[in-house]
Scaffold this motif. Structure first.
Motif, PDB file in Angstrom:
ATOM      1  N   LYS A 148       0.596  -1.323   0.115  1.00 45.74           N
ATOM      2  CA  LYS A 148      -0.160  -0.134  -0.060  1.00 45.74           C
ATOM      3  C   LYS A 148       1.057   1.450  -0.077  1.00 45.74           C
ATOM      4  O   LYS A 148       0.496   2.172  -0.661  1.00 45.74           O
ATOM      5  CB  LYS A 148      -0.957   0.016   1.383  1.00 45.74           C
ATOM      6  CG  LYS A 148      -2.035   1.125   1.169  1.00 45.74           C
ATOM      7  CD  LYS A 148      -2.761   1.033   2.595  1.00 45.74           C
ATOM      8  CE  LYS A 148      -3.774  -0.313   2.277  1.00 45.74           C
ATOM      9  NZ  LYS A 148      -5.157   0.357   1.831  1.00 45.74           N
ATOM     10  N   THR A 149       2.013   1.264   0.489  1.00 44.38           N
ATOM     11  CA  THR A 149       2.917   2.260   0.798  1.00 44.38           C
ATOM     12  C   THR A 149       3.934   2.469  -0.105  1.00 44.38           C
ATOM     13  O   THR A 149       4.827   3.495  -0.108  1.00 44.38           O
ATOM     14  CB  THR A 149       3.453   2.391   2.353  1.00 44.38           C
ATOM     15  OG1 THR A 149       3.938   1.418   2.706  1.00 44.38           O
ATOM     16  CG2 THR A 149       2.510   2.534   3.275  1.00 44.38           C
ATOM     17  N   CYS A 201       1.280   2.376   8.942  1.00 45.48           N
ATOM     18  CA  CYS A 201       0.264   1.803   8.436  1.00 45.48           C
ATOM     19  C   CYS A 201      -0.286   0.688   9.425  1.00 45.48           C
ATOM     20  O   CYS A 201       0.320  -0.068  10.119  1.00 45.48           O
ATOM     21  CB  CYS A 201       0.608   0.746   7.341  1.00 45.48           C
ATOM     22  SG  CYS A 201      -0.944   0.019   6.517  1.00 45.48           S
ATOM     23  N   TYR A 218      -2.041   5.246   6.972  1.00 39.58           N
ATOM     24  CA  TYR A 218      -2.524   4.297   6.131  1.00 39.58           C
ATOM     25  C   TYR A 218      -3.278   3.159   7.083  1.00 39.58           C
ATOM     26  O   TYR A 218      -2.906   3.057   8.069  1.00 39.58           O
ATOM     27  CB  TYR A 218      -1.751   3.515   5.134  1.00 39.58           C
ATOM     28  CG  TYR A 218      -1.022   4.335   4.047  1.00 39.58           C
ATOM     29  CD1 TYR A 218      -1.504   4.719   2.758  1.00 39.58           C
ATOM     30  CD2 TYR A 218       0.058   5.171   4.309  1.00 39.58           C
ATOM     31  CE1 TYR A 218      -1.178   5.412   1.880  1.00 39.58           C
ATOM     32  CE2 TYR A 218       0.653   5.843   3.334  1.00 39.58           C
ATOM     33  CZ  TYR A 218      -0.037   6.098   2.208  1.00 39.58           C
ATOM     34  OH  TYR A 218       0.748   6.828   1.211  1.00 39.58           O
TER      35      TYR A 218
END
Length: 406
Positions: free
Chosen positions: A27-28, A99, A183
């Protein structure tokens, strides 16, 4: 360099953690992962089943590049203090993102809720105080205050444990004016407090720990729910030390501590409030196990988690006086372990890290580090000699763990 921060306990590292780690990296788009991990005593006021050193190995072998210890004074606290300390460390290490796992799975509700409550902070605090005065627990007071303030607005469900932690992570980022971008990844399959296995491969840490303490063939029963490195280290730790850690292992030491303290001394322990010392002194004599003591102590006002934290502070002799000057920010960074990539990153930023970076405790002095060391001594007291004396030296003799990952 894109640096991801995680806030973890890994008690123990399981497949759900591995899923969260991989999804967070994806995701990052991170290429360095830093985990701030609780030490030997955890946020819910309980000892970790195996030492922070073995949990560090699990993390490094499964994709983390740097493991940093969250000091005891943050690790054994309510969610807000826990989050503030952890976020301050990630910020000091120049993380780009954080996250976390959540029941929500969407970051916008966290951002909106945080902004809403920061705008209404005074009213929120007053409502919390009002509900606490009715005799409900502090977590319940938070939920009631939030519901009353939010009214019909669609805001984050703060009755769920991971949502609560995530909310405090985002709040800490805002309050500390950090550049970290938050996140979230939706929790997969097992719930935070699930005590049974409900999925073929994903289980909560709670259910894994319960199985480890209730089954003779525990390694077979948890095999599907943890990476091989976790199973190997749990079995090795148990083989070398003849035990895994839980509260029952410490009950005799807790009982001795309480019975040799005066009422005034118990009152001086951190988080002992509102006459709780009287209940503790009354019920410790009658109790033959930690679980029995907790069942007698718990009430509408005192949650199980809060009571466990109180017992942890009694066991480690952590006083209100010692804790009175704690700030929201960690005063140091304690390195537990690193991969080659993690070491390179640390070398590249160490001149710009604003607080001391500790790899040897003998080279640094701080009152909060003294508490960390005392907590480690306490954690290792349940071993038999000569293993106990060897483990008591771990804080000074164990260097940061280095893992060369394939």
């Amino acid at each position: 360099m894109n640096v991801l921060g995680l806030i973890v306990e890994y008690n123990p590292f399981h497949n759900g953690h591995l899923y969260h780690l991989k999804e967070s990296v994806k995701k990052t788009n991170a290429n360095v992962v830093i985990a701030v991990m609780s030490g030997n005593f955890l946020q819910r006021g309980e000892p970790s089943i195996i030492s922070k050193w073995k949990r560090t190995e699990m993390a490094l072998l499964n994709g983390v590049d740097l493991v940093i210890e969250l000091p005891y004074v943050f690790a054994t606290q309510k969610a807000e203090t826990f989050a503030n300390g952890a976020v301050s460390i990630l910020d000091a290490l120049h993380c780009d993102s954080l996250c976390f796992g959540s029941e929500s799975g969407e970051i916008n509700p966290f951002l909106q809720t945080t902004q809403f409550l920061l705008q209404h902070q005074i009213e929120y605090d007053e409502l919390i105080k009002k509900h606490v005065q009715t005799g409900v627990s502090f977590p319940k007071a938070l939920t009631l205050a939030f519901q009353e303030l939010a009214g019909d607005q669609e805001i984050l469900d703060l009755s769920l444990p991971n949502n609560i932690l995530g909310f405090h992570y985002v709040s800490a980022i805002y309050k500390q004016k950090s550049k970290i971008k938050p996140y979230t990844v939706k929790r997969s399959s097992a719930g935070y407090h699930d005590e049974t296995f409900t999925s073929p491969t994903i289980a909560s840490a709670t259910s894994i720990r319960k199985t480890l303490f209730s089954s003779e063939s525990e390694e077979l029963k948890i095999r599907n729910y943890v990476p091989p490195e976790t199973l190997e280290r749990i079995n090795k730790y148990k083989s070398e030390n003849t035990l895994l850690h839980n509260w029952e292992s410490y009950f005799q030491y807790l009982k001795y501590s309480i019975l040799t303290m005066s009422k005034e001394e118990i009152q001086s322990i951190y988080e002992v409030e509102e006459g709780l010392e009287n209940r503790i002194l009354k019920f410790i004599i009658q109790s033959t196990s930690f679980h029995e003591l907790m069942e007698k102590l718990k009430s509408k006002r005192y949650t199980w988690t809060r009571l466990q934290r109180v017992c942890t502070h009694i066991l480690t002799n952590t006083t209100k006086q010692e804790m009175k000057d704690i700030t929201e920010l960690s005063p140091y960074i304690r390195l537990l372990g690193m991969t080659e990539k993690g070491q390179k990153y640390l070398n590249s930023i160490k001149k710009d890290v604003p607080i001391p970076l500790i790899s040897k405790v003998s080279s640094f002095q701080h009152p909060l580090l003294d508490i960390d060391i005392r907590a480690s001594y306490t954690y290792n007291m349940i071993f038999q000699e000569p293993n106990r004396s060897l483990r008591l030296q771990d804080e000074y003799t164990t260097p940061p763990i280095r893992i060369l990952r394939k």
